[in-house]
Every structure is written in C-alpha cells, then in structure tokens.
Design a protein around this motif. Sequence first.
Motif: not given
Length: 307
Positions: A166, A185-187, A219
Amino acid sequence: MSAKLRILYLANGSASTSSRQQVFSSFPSLSFTVNLGVMLSFTVVSNDATLIRTASRSVTMFISAVPIPHVQITTTKRKIPFSGTLRLTADASSASISPTLPGRLLYNWSYVGEWNRANGSTSLVVPASRIGSGLIMFTVEVKDPYYGVKASTSIEVEIVRPPLINSLVVWPNNGTAFTTIFSARCSAVSFQIPLHYAYRYRMHGATRDTQLTSHLLSNVLLTTLPVGNFTIVAEVMDSLGGVSSESSGNIESNPIATGVINSESPEVSIDYQCNSTKSVILQLRTIVASSNAVAEVRSMLGLNATM
C-alpha cells in the motif's frame, strides 16, 4: 484360388459347438466379441485344371478389450506463488492385464482453454505468471496411437498473487551522512501470512543494491546512510515465497558541514564530533577564565564599589 475358413470358438476355456465354414476369394477381415477365445483354421485350395492342392494352418487367439490408459497427475504443491513455477507430472499406465502397451503414449496438456503443443511430454513446466492467478484447472489427455484410444484427468492448482504494498514512507528525505537517522515504514497486505520485510538502498549510479536488513517480521527500518543520493527499496515476502517490492523517492545524505573532515566512515565522523565538542568546551573555559581574571582586576582597583 479360394480360401476356406473354419472357425472354432473357445468360450471360457471349453470348446463350443459353434463352427462355420466360408469360402473367400481373398483374405477376409473378421470381427469377434470381446473376451472370447477363438481358434482359426485356414485352408487354401488351389484348383489348377485337374490338380488340386491344399494347405492348412490353425492359430488360436484370445480377443481382449482395448487397453485404455489409466492416467493421474501429481504435483508437490497445490498452491504456488505468482512468481513461482508450475510443475505437473502425468503418470499413465494400461488398465489391462496385458503387457506394456505397444507404441508410445502421447500427452497433451491444457489450461484456461490454451493447449500446450509439446505432445509426448509427461510433464508441464511453465511460469505461473504466464498463466494468471486464481484457481486454475489443468487437464492432461493421454492418447495411445496404437489402439487409438484416449484418457484424460484434471487437477486444480491455485496461483496466488504476491503481497499488495500500500505504501512506503521514508522520513526525512534529506539529512547528514552517518548522523541523521532515516526511518522507513512499509505497509502491505496478503492472505498468505505472516509477511516478512527486507530493506536495501540503491545509490544513484551504482550497479547493485546494498542490503540493509534481511526478511524480518518488523516492517520498520531505522538506519544512517553514507554520503550520496539514494533510493530505499522495501521487499515484502509472503508465506509461499511470493515477493513484491516498492521504491521510495530520492533521499539525500549530505556530508557533515565542515571542510576538515571528508570521510564516509562513521567511526571517523564520531571521533571528529567528539573532538569538536572538546574544542568548544576548551574555548568556553578560556572565556570563563578570562572573565574571572577581569573581575579580580576590577575588584583590586575598587571599580566594583564605585559601580
């Protein structure tokens, strides 16, 4: 020349009373009931004027059913990632008690309405991305060219899309080399959990990436960077091994604002900052000492009293 054919039927191992004789002008084409024993006696009569010659030959045959192949599909995985490779194997054998089938079996694979043209192959190996995603039906058709019979079977395999990323947020987008803490930060979402995250950076102009972390459950990334312009790359892997990646915008990591130091080593940078701090402290001590000396002189001269 004519041929007399005498047929003796042997049903269930015993001789039958059924028999007949026929005269053919050429060798006949005959058909019999399946699972029946037949003994054929051939007598050839040659009538040349007044000379008659005869020759006889007998043969016993068992008429059996055409052996239809029994086929099954095997695979090690019924669910594979979109980035993986599909591997299916067909195993076909005769359902008859007779020995191995004469001739070579031909295999023809189909999936999603498309036929693989590689006839004769017992295996289907194809990249999953070429097929698509979802629950896919695969069929193999086996043909025995000797008897002209066919058999087929099918199997369902699920091809799973990789994780959906996302967002990837990196902050700040500029800072000081080996000093600024950059956070990423990866979602991402997927039905194939748990998800694992890995980060690397790509320096502009470099031929390869530099790995920052391996695939971890967290993450979030916290790191410093050397001097240069970078792109942070996040890679997300699901429980099947499916992988997706996302890249950030440009990240600037500037050198420390001094002309004395010119190094990308964090140890040298820290030592320099410590020495700079010591220098400032010494300067402050000098200023304080000078102020105290001035105060003593003024006290001796009685200037403080007049003030």
